[in-house]
Design a protein around this motif. Structure first.
Motif, short mmCIF file in Angstrom:
data_model
loop_
_atom_site.label_atom_id
_atom_site.label_comp_id
_atom_site.label_asym_id
_atom_site.label_seq_id
_atom_site.Cartn_x
_atom_site.Cartn_y
_atom_site.Cartn_z
N THR A 51 54.79 37.28 -33.55
CA THR A 51 55.98 38.03 -33.96
C THR A 51 57.31 37.38 -33.57
OG1 THR A 51 55.81 39.54 -32.07
CG2 THR A 51 54.80 40.25 -34.17
N PRO A 52 57.44 36.67 -32.44
CA PRO A 52 58.74 36.03 -32.17
C PRO A 52 59.11 34.97 -33.22
CG PRO A 52 57.43 36.11 -30.17
CD PRO A 52 56.53 36.52 -31.30
N ASP A 53 58.12 34.21 -33.68
CA ASP A 53 58.38 33.20 -34.70
C ASP A 53 58.76 33.84 -36.03
OD1 ASP A 53 57.89 31.04 -32.99
OD2 ASP A 53 55.75 31.05 -33.45
N ILE A 54 58.08 34.93 -36.37
CA ILE A 54 58.40 35.64 -37.61
C ILE A 54 59.81 36.22 -37.53
CG2 ILE A 54 57.78 37.58 -39.10
CD1 ILE A 54 54.83 37.12 -38.15
N ALA A 55 60.14 36.85 -36.39
CA ALA A 55 61.47 37.43 -36.21
C ALA A 55 62.55 36.35 -36.32
CB ALA A 55 61.57 38.15 -34.87
N ARG A 56 62.30 35.19 -35.73
CA ARG A 56 63.28 34.10 -35.79
C ARG A 56 63.46 33.62 -37.23
NH1 ARG A 56 63.07 28.04 -33.43
NH2 ARG A 56 65.10 27.44 -34.25
N ALA A 57 62.38 33.47 -37.97
CA ALA A 57 62.48 33.03 -39.37
C ALA A 57 63.24 34.06 -40.21
CB ALA A 57 61.10 32.76 -39.96
N LYS A 58 63.00 35.34 -39.94
CA LYS A 58 63.73 36.39 -40.66
C LYS A 58 65.22 36.33 -40.34
CE LYS A 58 60.06 39.91 -41.03
NZ LYS A 58 59.72 41.31 -40.69
N ALA A 59 65.56 36.17 -39.07
CA ALA A 59 66.97 36.09 -38.66
C ALA A 59 67.63 34.85 -39.27
CB ALA A 59 67.07 36.06 -37.13
N TYR A 60 66.93 33.73 -39.24
CA TYR A 60 67.42 32.47 -39.82
C TYR A 60 67.73 32.65 -41.31
CZ TYR A 60 67.14 27.60 -41.46
OH TYR A 60 67.39 26.38 -42.06
N THR A 61 66.80 33.27 -42.02
CA THR A 61 66.98 33.50 -43.46
C THR A 61 68.23 34.32 -43.72
OG1 THR A 61 64.60 33.38 -43.87
CG2 THR A 61 65.95 34.53 -45.52
N ALA A 62 68.39 35.42 -43.00
CA ALA A 62 69.54 36.30 -43.21
C ALA A 62 70.86 35.58 -42.94
CB ALA A 62 69.42 37.54 -42.33
N ALA A 63 70.86 34.71 -41.94
CA ALA A 63 72.09 34.00 -41.59
C ALA A 63 72.43 32.91 -42.60
CB ALA A 63 71.98 33.41 -40.18
N ILE A 64 71.49 32.03 -42.88
CA ILE A 64 71.84 30.88 -43.72
C ILE A 64 71.92 31.20 -45.20
CG2 ILE A 64 71.01 29.20 -42.03
CD1 ILE A 64 68.74 28.75 -44.28
N MET A 65 71.18 32.23 -45.63
CA MET A 65 71.26 32.64 -47.03
C MET A 65 72.41 33.63 -47.24
SD MET A 65 69.02 30.81 -48.57
CE MET A 65 68.81 31.57 -50.18
N GLN A 66 72.97 34.11 -46.15
CA GLN A 66 74.13 35.00 -46.13
C GLN A 66 73.90 36.31 -46.87
OE1 GLN A 66 77.55 32.61 -47.30
NE2 GLN A 66 77.58 31.65 -45.29
N ARG A 67 72.68 36.76 -46.89
CA ARG A 67 72.30 38.04 -47.47
C ARG A 67 71.06 38.53 -46.75
NH1 ARG A 67 76.45 37.12 -49.56
NH2 ARG A 67 77.24 37.72 -51.59
N PRO A 68 70.90 39.86 -46.64
CA PRO A 68 69.67 40.41 -46.07
C PRO A 68 68.45 40.01 -46.90
CG PRO A 68 71.38 42.09 -46.24
CD PRO A 68 71.87 40.89 -47.00
N ALA A 92 66.41 22.22 -43.22
CA ALA A 92 65.85 23.56 -42.99
C ALA A 92 65.09 23.58 -41.67
CB ALA A 92 64.92 23.95 -44.13
N ALA A 93 65.55 24.43 -40.76
CA ALA A 93 64.93 24.52 -39.44
C ALA A 93 63.75 25.49 -39.41
CB ALA A 93 65.98 24.96 -38.41
N MET A 94 63.75 26.42 -40.36
CA MET A 94 62.73 27.47 -40.38
C MET A 94 62.37 27.77 -41.83
SD MET A 94 62.34 28.55 -37.14
CE MET A 94 61.42 30.05 -37.42
N PRO A 95 61.23 28.45 -42.04
CA PRO A 95 60.91 28.91 -43.39
C PRO A 95 61.90 29.98 -43.85
CG PRO A 95 59.00 29.10 -41.93
CD PRO A 95 60.18 28.76 -41.08
N ILE A 96 62.09 30.09 -45.15
CA ILE A 96 62.92 31.14 -45.73
C ILE A 96 62.00 32.34 -46.00
CG2 ILE A 96 64.41 31.79 -47.67
CD1 ILE A 96 65.58 29.59 -45.82
N MET A 97 62.34 33.49 -45.41
CA MET A 97 61.51 34.68 -45.55
C MET A 97 62.33 35.81 -46.16
SD MET A 97 59.19 34.70 -42.10
CE MET A 97 58.13 35.97 -42.77
N ALA A 98 62.19 35.99 -47.45
CA ALA A 98 62.91 37.06 -48.16
C ALA A 98 62.09 38.33 -48.03
CB ALA A 98 63.11 36.67 -49.62
#
Length: 153
Positions: A51-68, A92-98
């Motif tokens: 779960t920490p890795d998943i949470a980080r990828a989710k946070a990364y996606t929201a920040a760099i894609m600039q949308r939830p 890309a540092a992390m996977p993009i998780m929409a």
């Protein structure tokens, strides 16, 4: 320019864990800055190991894609190859998780980071993220892709 401080990130983490405990969930929480770099990540007792890795990828996606993440889902569904390739880009540092639980942190109209919640159901992760950010005074409204925000022509 507003920045997301460590103190603010820790406030978000604490509030998220408190809300998760209230519904009986052990969730990992990640907060990243506007560039997707980690500020704080916490996995409580009882949270599953990934779960920490998943949470980080989710946070990364929201920040760099600039949308939830929820706003990105239809785009990802309509262009899966494009989204698969995003994660392969050299920068890309992390996977993009929409997905749910991936929420952009916005203050005074400026995107300052991303929040990722992982460990509950998709709906629980999303609800925790939105409730926490709203309770701490962050903005949850985002213009649709290709549409200017009100007053931003």
């Amino acid at each position: 320019m507003t920045t997301l401080t460590l103190a603010a990130a820790e406030e978000i983490l604490a509030a998220a864990h408190q809300r998760a405990q209230a519904i009986g969930k052990a969730v990992s929480v990640a907060v990243v800055d506007a560039g997707g770099f980690p500020i704080a990540i916490r996995r409580p007792d009882g949270a599953r190991p990934l779960t920490p890795d998943i949470a980080r990828a989710k946070a990364y996606t929201a920040a760099i894609m600039q949308r939830p993440g929820t706003m990105l889902k239809k785009w990802q569904e309509s262009q899966p190859v494009f989204f698969a390739q995003l994660s392969q880009l050299p920068g890309a540092a992390m996977p993009i998780m929409a997905t749910e639980g991936s929420v952009t942190i916005k203050k005074d109209g400026e995107i300052i980071g991303g929040l990722g919640i992982a460990g509950g159901t998709a709906a629980e992760d999303q609800k925790i993220a939105e409730e926490v950010l709203e309770s701490l005074g962050y903005e949850l409204e985002f213009a649709a892709w290709g549409v200017s925000a009100p007053g931003k022509d």
